[in-house]
Design a protein around this motif. Sequence first.
Motif, short mmCIF file in Angstrom:
data_model
loop_
_atom_site.label_atom_id
_atom_site.label_comp_id
_atom_site.label_asym_id
_atom_site.label_seq_id
_atom_site.Cartn_x
_atom_site.Cartn_y
_atom_site.Cartn_z
N GLN A 184 62.83 0.95 38.79
CA GLN A 184 62.36 1.66 39.99
C GLN A 184 61.88 3.06 39.65
O GLN A 184 60.96 3.58 40.28
N LYS A 185 62.50 3.69 38.66
CA LYS A 185 62.15 5.07 38.31
C LYS A 185 60.98 5.16 37.32
O LYS A 185 60.29 6.16 37.29
N ASP A 186 60.79 4.13 36.52
CA ASP A 186 59.80 4.17 35.45
C ASP A 186 58.38 4.16 36.01
O ASP A 186 58.07 3.38 36.90
N PRO A 187 57.50 5.05 35.51
CA PRO A 187 56.14 5.10 36.03
C PRO A 187 55.35 3.80 35.78
O PRO A 187 54.41 3.51 36.50
N ALA A 188 55.74 3.03 34.77
CA ALA A 188 55.07 1.77 34.49
C ALA A 188 55.89 0.59 34.98
O ALA A 188 55.62 -0.56 34.62
N SER A 189 56.92 0.87 35.78
CA SER A 189 57.83 -0.15 36.31
C SER A 189 58.47 -1.00 35.21
O SER A 189 58.63 -2.20 35.36
N LYS A 190 58.79 -0.34 34.11
CA LYS A 190 59.47 -1.00 33.00
C LYS A 190 60.97 -0.87 33.21
O LYS A 190 61.47 0.22 33.50
N GLY A 191 61.68 -1.95 33.00
CA GLY A 191 63.13 -1.90 33.00
C GLY A 191 63.61 -1.52 31.61
O GLY A 191 62.93 -1.78 30.61
N TRP A 192 64.76 -0.91 31.52
CA TRP A 192 65.30 -0.45 30.24
C TRP A 192 66.73 -0.95 30.07
O TRP A 192 67.41 -1.23 31.05
N TYR A 193 67.17 -1.06 28.82
CA TYR A 193 68.56 -1.39 28.54
C TYR A 193 69.06 -0.49 27.43
O TYR A 193 68.30 0.03 26.63
N ARG A 194 70.38 -0.32 27.41
CA ARG A 194 71.00 0.58 26.45
C ARG A 194 71.62 -0.22 25.32
O ARG A 194 72.29 -1.23 25.55
N GLN A 195 71.38 0.25 24.11
CA GLN A 195 72.03 -0.32 22.94
C GLN A 195 72.43 0.85 22.05
O GLN A 195 71.57 1.51 21.47
N GLY A 196 73.73 1.10 22.00
CA GLY A 196 74.22 2.27 21.26
C GLY A 196 73.80 3.54 21.96
O GLY A 196 74.00 3.70 23.16
N ASN A 197 73.19 4.45 21.22
CA ASN A 197 72.75 5.72 21.79
C ASN A 197 71.27 5.72 22.17
O ASN A 197 70.74 6.75 22.57
N LEU A 198 70.61 4.56 22.04
CA LEU A 198 69.19 4.50 22.37
C LEU A 198 68.95 3.54 23.53
O LEU A 198 69.74 2.66 23.80
N PHE A 199 67.79 3.74 24.16
CA PHE A 199 67.39 2.90 25.29
C PHE A 199 66.09 2.21 24.91
O PHE A 199 65.17 2.82 24.37
N TYR A 200 66.04 0.90 25.21
CA TYR A 200 64.90 0.08 24.82
C TYR A 200 64.25 -0.50 26.07
O TYR A 200 64.92 -0.90 27.02
N PRO A 201 62.88 -0.61 26.04
CA PRO A 201 62.21 -1.23 27.18
C PRO A 201 62.42 -2.74 27.16
O PRO A 201 62.52 -3.34 26.10
#
Length: 156
Positions: free
Chosen positions: A136-153
Amino acid sequence: MATQNIRIVGYLPPDYHGKLREYMQKQSLTESAALVRIIKQFFDGPSDGTAHLDNEAIQQLQEEFAELSRRMAVLETAVINGSNRSPGKRPAVTPPTPVLRPQTRNDLARRLGVTPESVVQASSQSDEYFRQWSKQKDPASKGWYRQGNLFYPLSE
Protein backbone atom coordinates in the motif's frame (compact mmCIF):
# COMPACT_ATOMS: atom_id res chain seq x y z
CA MET A 1 48.98 39.66 27.27
CA ALA A 2 51.56 36.98 26.53
CA THR A 3 50.55 33.89 24.60
CA GLN A 4 52.24 30.73 23.44
CA ASN A 5 50.33 30.82 20.16
CA ILE A 6 52.18 31.53 16.93
CA ARG A 7 51.40 34.79 15.13
CA ILE A 8 50.64 34.53 11.42
CA VAL A 9 50.12 37.19 8.78
CA GLY A 10 48.06 36.49 5.70
CA TYR A 11 46.09 38.16 2.97
CA LEU A 12 42.52 37.19 2.14
CA PRO A 13 40.60 38.01 -1.03
CA PRO A 14 37.80 40.46 -0.23
CA ASP A 15 34.97 37.94 -0.72
CA TYR A 16 36.54 35.46 1.74
CA HIS A 17 37.19 38.26 4.20
CA GLY A 18 33.49 39.14 4.02
CA LYS A 19 32.57 35.51 4.69
CA LEU A 20 34.97 35.44 7.63
CA ARG A 21 33.31 38.56 9.07
CA GLU A 22 29.84 37.00 8.70
CA TYR A 23 31.05 33.81 10.43
CA MET A 24 32.58 35.89 13.27
CA GLN A 25 29.29 37.74 13.80
CA LYS A 26 27.12 34.60 13.69
CA GLN A 27 29.38 32.76 16.12
CA SER A 28 30.20 35.83 18.27
CA LEU A 29 33.94 35.25 17.86
CA THR A 30 37.00 37.40 17.49
CA GLU A 31 38.93 37.16 14.25
CA SER A 32 41.65 35.04 15.88
CA ALA A 33 39.13 32.69 17.53
CA ALA A 34 37.22 32.31 14.25
CA LEU A 35 40.39 31.45 12.33
CA VAL A 36 41.47 28.96 14.99
CA ARG A 37 38.05 27.26 14.84
CA ILE A 38 38.08 27.10 11.04
CA ILE A 39 41.61 25.68 10.92
CA LYS A 40 40.78 23.20 13.69
CA GLN A 41 37.72 21.99 11.76
CA PHE A 42 39.80 21.69 8.61
CA PHE A 43 42.48 19.54 10.21
CA ASP A 44 40.52 17.71 12.93
CA GLY A 45 37.06 17.57 11.39
CA PRO A 46 33.91 18.83 13.07
CA SER A 47 33.65 18.01 16.75
CA ASP A 48 31.34 18.62 19.69
CA GLY A 49 28.83 20.69 17.74
CA THR A 50 31.29 23.34 16.56
CA ALA A 51 30.40 22.70 12.93
CA HIS A 52 27.31 24.59 11.90
CA LEU A 53 24.88 22.33 10.08
CA ASP A 54 21.85 23.81 8.42
CA ASN A 55 19.22 21.32 9.57
CA GLU A 56 16.59 22.85 7.31
CA ALA A 57 18.78 22.35 4.24
CA ILE A 58 19.55 18.76 5.27
CA GLN A 59 15.86 18.02 5.79
CA GLN A 60 15.03 19.53 2.41
CA LEU A 61 17.66 17.36 0.72
CA GLN A 62 16.30 14.27 2.48
CA GLU A 63 12.79 15.09 1.28
CA GLU A 64 14.02 15.66 -2.27
CA PHE A 65 15.90 12.35 -2.14
CA ALA A 66 12.77 10.55 -0.95
CA GLU A 67 10.77 12.15 -3.77
CA LEU A 68 13.38 11.07 -6.32
CA SER A 69 13.30 7.53 -4.91
CA ARG A 70 9.52 7.45 -5.30
CA ARG A 71 9.77 8.75 -8.86
CA MET A 72 12.43 6.16 -9.67
CA ALA A 73 10.13 3.41 -8.41
CA VAL A 74 7.32 4.71 -10.63
CA LEU A 75 9.68 4.74 -13.61
CA GLU A 76 10.81 1.18 -12.85
CA THR A 77 7.20 0.07 -12.82
CA ALA A 78 6.46 1.94 -16.06
CA VAL A 79 9.41 0.26 -17.77
CA ILE A 80 8.30 -3.16 -16.57
CA ASN A 81 4.67 -2.58 -17.57
CA GLY A 82 5.61 -0.89 -20.85
CA SER A 83 7.67 -3.85 -21.98
CA ASN A 84 4.66 -6.11 -21.33
CA ARG A 85 2.20 -3.90 -23.26
CA SER A 86 4.12 -3.14 -26.44
CA PRO A 87 1.58 -3.60 -29.24
CA GLY A 88 2.62 -4.85 -32.66
CA LYS A 89 6.32 -5.03 -33.27
CA ARG A 90 8.58 -5.95 -30.42
CA PRO A 91 12.18 -4.89 -30.44
CA ALA A 92 14.65 -7.56 -31.54
CA VAL A 93 16.40 -7.28 -28.19
CA THR A 94 14.26 -6.99 -25.10
CA PRO A 95 15.89 -4.73 -22.52
CA PRO A 96 16.54 -6.39 -19.18
CA THR A 97 13.85 -5.94 -16.57
CA PRO A 98 15.03 -3.67 -13.75
CA VAL A 99 15.61 -5.60 -10.56
CA LEU A 100 15.03 -3.91 -7.23
CA ARG A 101 17.91 -4.49 -4.89
CA PRO A 102 17.47 -5.45 -1.23
CA GLN A 103 16.87 -2.43 0.99
CA THR A 104 17.96 -1.52 4.49
CA ARG A 105 15.22 -0.31 6.80
CA ASN A 106 16.30 3.30 6.19
CA ASP A 107 16.27 2.87 2.40
CA LEU A 108 12.90 1.12 2.45
CA ALA A 109 11.50 3.79 4.76
CA ARG A 110 12.54 6.50 2.27
CA ARG A 111 10.99 4.52 -0.59
CA LEU A 112 7.73 4.04 1.29
CA GLY A 113 7.66 7.60 2.64
CA VAL A 114 7.59 6.52 6.29
CA THR A 115 9.99 6.49 9.22
CA PRO A 116 12.45 3.62 9.76
CA GLU A 117 10.65 2.92 13.05
CA SER A 118 7.38 2.41 11.15
CA VAL A 119 9.08 -0.15 8.91
CA VAL A 120 10.44 -2.04 11.91
CA GLN A 121 7.09 -1.93 13.69
CA ALA A 122 5.15 -3.13 10.64
CA SER A 123 7.69 -5.87 9.89
CA SER A 124 7.35 -7.19 13.44
CA GLN A 125 3.72 -8.03 12.63
CA SER A 126 2.85 -11.09 10.56
CA ASP A 127 4.54 -11.59 7.18
CA GLU A 128 1.24 -11.18 5.36
CA TYR A 129 0.49 -7.94 7.24
CA PHE A 130 3.89 -6.50 6.28
CA ARG A 131 3.48 -7.54 2.64
CA GLN A 132 0.10 -5.79 2.39
CA TRP A 133 1.23 -2.76 4.40
CA SER A 134 4.34 -2.24 2.29
CA LYS A 135 2.42 -2.80 -0.95
CA GLN A 136 0.00 0.00 0.00
CA LYS A 137 2.88 2.38 0.77
CA ASP A 138 5.17 1.49 -2.14
CA PRO A 139 5.01 3.89 -5.10
CA ALA A 140 5.14 0.92 -7.50
CA SER A 141 2.71 -1.12 -5.36
CA LYS A 142 5.43 -3.67 -4.63
CA GLY A 143 5.06 -5.84 -1.57
CA TRP A 144 8.16 -6.42 0.54
CA TYR A 145 9.35 -9.09 2.97
CA ARG A 146 12.03 -9.10 5.62
CA GLN A 147 14.92 -11.53 5.73
CA GLY A 148 17.46 -10.77 8.43
CA ASN A 149 18.32 -7.07 8.38
CA LEU A 150 17.32 -6.54 4.75
CA PHE A 151 14.01 -6.15 2.94
CA TYR A 152 13.36 -7.78 -0.43
CA PRO A 153 10.69 -7.00 -3.04
CA LEU A 154 8.15 -9.71 -3.72
CA SER A 155 8.40 -11.12 -7.20
CA GLU A 156 4.94 -11.11 -8.69
